[in-house]
Design an enzyme around this catalytic site. Structure first.
Site, PDB file in Angstrom:
ATOM      1  N   GLY A   1       0.788  -1.240   0.000  1.00 23.15           N
ATOM      2  CA  GLY A   1       0.000   0.000   0.000  1.00 23.15           C
ATOM      3  C   GLY A   1       0.814   1.280   0.000  1.00 23.15           C
ATOM      4  N   LYS A   2       2.060   1.211  -0.441  1.00 23.02           N
ATOM      5  CA  LYS A   2       2.936   2.401  -0.428  1.00 23.02           C
ATOM      6  C   LYS A   2       2.425   3.522  -1.343  1.00 23.02           C
ATOM      7  CE  LYS A   2       6.419   0.035  -1.856  1.00 23.02           C
ATOM      8  NZ  LYS A   2       5.670  -1.237  -1.936  1.00 23.02           N
TER       9      LYS A   2
ATOM     10  N   ASP B   1       7.775   7.214  -2.656  1.00 27.32           N
ATOM     11  CA  ASP B   1       7.254   5.842  -2.714  1.00 27.32           C
ATOM     12  C   ASP B   1       8.446   4.876  -2.822  1.00 27.32           C
ATOM     13  OD1 ASP B   1       6.047   3.459  -3.360  1.00 27.32           O
ATOM     14  OD2 ASP B   1       5.007   4.207  -5.135  1.00 27.32           O
TER      15      ASP B   1
ATOM     16  N   GLN C   1      -5.525  -8.385  -5.970  1.00 26.45           N
ATOM     17  CA  GLN C   1      -6.553  -7.377  -6.267  1.00 26.45           C
ATOM     18  C   GLN C   1      -6.031  -6.331  -7.257  1.00 26.45           C
ATOM     19  OE1 GLN C   1      -7.435  -5.265  -2.633  1.00 26.45           O
ATOM     20  NE2 GLN C   1      -8.054  -3.444  -3.768  1.00 26.45           N
TER      21      GLN C   1
HETATM   22  N1  LIG Z   1      -5.338   1.384   2.923  1.00 20.80           N
HETATM   23  C1  LIG Z   1      -5.799   0.537   2.001  1.00 20.80           C
HETATM   24  N2  LIG Z   1      -6.954  -0.099   2.194  1.00 20.80           N
HETATM   25  C2  LIG Z   1      -7.413  -0.956   1.272  1.00 20.80           C
HETATM   26  N3  LIG Z   1      -6.783  -1.282   0.136  1.00 20.80           N
HETATM   27  C3  LIG Z   1      -5.618  -0.673  -0.105  1.00 20.80           C
HETATM   28  C4  LIG Z   1      -5.059   0.258   0.820  1.00 20.80           C
HETATM   29  N4  LIG Z   1      -3.856   0.684   0.317  1.00 20.80           N
HETATM   30  C5  LIG Z   1      -3.689   0.041  -0.846  1.00 20.80           C
HETATM   31  N5  LIG Z   1      -4.748  -0.750  -1.115  1.00 20.80           N
HETATM   32  C6  LIG Z   1      -4.898  -1.576  -2.319  1.00 20.80           C
HETATM   33  O1  LIG Z   1      -3.836  -2.539  -2.327  1.00 20.80           O
HETATM   34  C7  LIG Z   1      -3.270  -2.682  -3.626  1.00 20.80           C
HETATM   35  C8  LIG Z   1      -1.779  -2.353  -3.585  1.00 20.80           C
HETATM   36  O2  LIG Z   1      -1.603  -0.989  -3.194  1.00 20.80           O
HETATM   37  P1  LIG Z   1      -0.385  -0.095  -3.715  1.00 20.80           P
HETATM   38  O3  LIG Z   1      -0.539   1.230  -3.047  1.00 20.80           O
HETATM   39  O4  LIG Z   1      -0.307  -0.123  -5.210  1.00 20.80           O
HETATM   40  O5  LIG Z   1       0.840  -0.905  -3.082  1.00 20.80           O
HETATM   41  P2  LIG Z   1       2.404  -0.745  -3.282  1.00 20.80           P
HETATM   42  O6  LIG Z   1       2.657   0.626  -3.832  1.00 20.80           O
HETATM   43  O7  LIG Z   1       2.966  -0.935  -1.911  1.00 20.80           O
HETATM   44  O8  LIG Z   1       2.823  -1.842  -4.194  1.00 20.80           O
HETATM   45  C9  LIG Z   1      -4.060  -1.739  -4.545  1.00 20.80           C
HETATM   46  O9  LIG Z   1      -5.055  -2.502  -5.200  1.00 20.80           O
HETATM   47  C10 LIG Z   1      -4.674  -0.732  -3.585  1.00 20.80           C
HETATM   48  O10 LIG Z   1      -5.885  -0.193  -4.082  1.00 20.80           O
HETATM   49  N1  LIG Z   2      14.948  -2.720  -6.844  1.00 20.53           N
HETATM   50  C1  LIG Z   2      14.000  -3.518  -7.349  1.00 20.53           C
HETATM   51  N2  LIG Z   2      14.313  -4.721  -7.864  1.00 20.53           N
HETATM   52  C2  LIG Z   2      13.381  -5.547  -8.378  1.00 20.53           C
HETATM   53  N3  LIG Z   2      12.095  -5.242  -8.454  1.00 20.53           N
HETATM   54  C3  LIG Z   2      11.737  -4.063  -7.943  1.00 20.53           C
HETATM   55  C4  LIG Z   2      12.644  -3.157  -7.366  1.00 20.53           C
HETATM   56  N4  LIG Z   2      11.942  -2.070  -6.941  1.00 20.53           N
HETATM   57  C5  LIG Z   2      10.656  -2.309  -7.262  1.00 20.53           C
HETATM   58  N5  LIG Z   2      10.543  -3.492  -7.865  1.00 20.53           N
HETATM   59  C6  LIG Z   2       9.339  -4.076  -8.455  1.00 20.53           C
HETATM   60  C7  LIG Z   2       8.392  -4.719  -7.499  1.00 20.53           C
HETATM   61  C8  LIG Z   2       7.046  -4.451  -8.128  1.00 20.53           C
HETATM   62  O1  LIG Z   2       6.732  -5.451  -9.092  1.00 20.53           O
HETATM   63  C9  LIG Z   2       7.227  -3.132  -8.863  1.00 20.53           C
HETATM   64  C10 LIG Z   2       6.734  -1.933  -8.108  1.00 20.53           C
HETATM   65  O2  LIG Z   2       6.896  -2.062  -6.710  1.00 20.53           O
HETATM   66  P1  LIG Z   2       5.708  -1.724  -5.677  1.00 20.53           P
HETATM   67  O3  LIG Z   2       6.197  -2.254  -4.363  1.00 20.53           O
HETATM   68  O4  LIG Z   2       4.463  -2.375  -6.175  1.00 20.53           O
HETATM   69  O5  LIG Z   2       5.618  -0.225  -5.696  1.00 20.53           O
HETATM   70  O6  LIG Z   2       8.612  -3.000  -9.064  1.00 20.53           O
END
Ligand SMILES: Nc1ncnc2c1ncn2[C@@H]1O[C@H](COP(=O)(O)OP(=O)(O)O)[C@@H](O)[C@H]1O
Ligand SMILES: Nc1ncnc2c1ncn2[C@H]1C[C@H](O)[C@@H](COP(=O)(O)O)O1
Length: 226
Positions: free
Chosen positions: A24-25, A90, A153
């Site tokens: 959820g970052k 992020d 999701q």
């Molecule tokens: N606080 C929250 N409550 C519910 N769902 C969330 C929340 N934060 C993120 N999500 C959902 O979880 C999934 C991953 O979130 P995302 O912010 O893209 O994660 P990350 O950047 O860490 O990879 C998305 O589908 C998003 O809509």
């Molecule tokens: N440094 C990394 N090496 C490999 N993969 C990486 C790195 N940083 C991000 N990623 C990948 C992991 C996810 O598939 C996407 C985006 O990351 P998210 O945590 O969903 O923001 O990139």
């Protein structure tokens, strides 16, 4: 009064959001930047020339992807520095090296020499004026099942086809990594305790904690300098 003033969060703060894939970052980055009127620094997923290839063949593309992410992260770091802060970031550069590059190396997907090259590039980049540590790292954590359900999701194709053991390995690495992390203050937030997608949820309890942490850490830093 705006929320930044209400919770005494300095306008030049740099806050990094850390945590495993899908936790959820990006959602938190967006919510905090809106609440505080800060700029955002997102990772490049769309348009990343190596990410799809990496998920299809870890060994072939690990080094290329790590160098790419490092370069992108460095450019972002420089941008944050040039603006004088006021950013929500992020993911941190510490995760690129402490989680992803290390995992690639330890799981045999990056050779000794490539890992050494990557490390020396990283060290050279960190030793520049562009690398002040963030004021705060917000670490998002949750149960493995909760995180997997979010990855599903979100539905990024390349991540759906990745074996669950990859996410499990990363999850455990993150737990170990954060318990030893000390480059800047850490605020741990459990994703079971808030839901930013629910319009009735307020982000203010998180802002209140952020304000306390940053004031505390700035006082601590100024005491060290005097
Ligand atoms: N606080 C929250 N409550 C519910 N769902 C969330 C929340 N934060 C993120 N999500 C959902 O979880 C999934 C991953 O979130 P995302 O912010 O893209 O994660 P990350 O950047 O860490 O990879 C998305 O589908 C998003 O809509
Ligand atoms: N440094 C990394 N090496 C490999 N993969 C990486 C790195 N940083 C991000 N990623 C990948 C992991 C996810 O598939 C996407 C985006 O990351 P998210 O945590 O969903 O923001 O990139």
């Amino acid at each position: 009064m705006n929320l930044r003033d209400k919770y005494q969060i300095p306008a030049d703060s740099v806050i990094t959001i850390a945590g495993t894939v899908g936790v959820g970052k990006s959602t938190m980055t967006q919510a905090l930047s809106q609440a505080l009127d800060f700029r955002t620094s997102f990772e490049k997923v769309d348009g990343n020339p190596y990410l799809d290839k990496f998920y299809a063949d870890f060994e072939r593309w690990s080094f290329h992807l790590q160098v790419y992410f490092l370069a992108e992260r460095f450019k972002e770091q420089k941008r944050i520095f040039e603006y004088g802060g006021g950013f929500i970031q992020d993911r941190s550069i510490y995760e690129d090296t402490g989680i992803f590059a290390r995992m690639a190396y330890e799981e045999g997907n990056m050779s000794d020499v490539d890992y050494e090259t990557y490390r020396s590039l990283f060290d050279a980049m960190v030793m520049t004026p562009y690398f002040p540590h963030p004021d705060l790292l917000i670490y998002l954590e949750g149960s493995f099942d909760h995180i997997i359900s979010r990855i599903k999701q979100r539905g990024r194709e390349m991540e759906q086809q990745t074996p669950i053991s990859y996410w499990e390995g990363m999850f455990h690495r993150y737990e170990k990594w954060i318990n030893n992390f000390n480059a800047c203050p850490v605020l741990r937030v459990n994703i079971a305790d808030y839901d930013l997608l629910d319009p009735n949820t307020s982000i203010e309890p998180i802002l209140e904690k952020v304000g306390h942490f940053i004031q505390h850490s700035r006082k601590w830093t100024s005491r060290q300098l005097n």
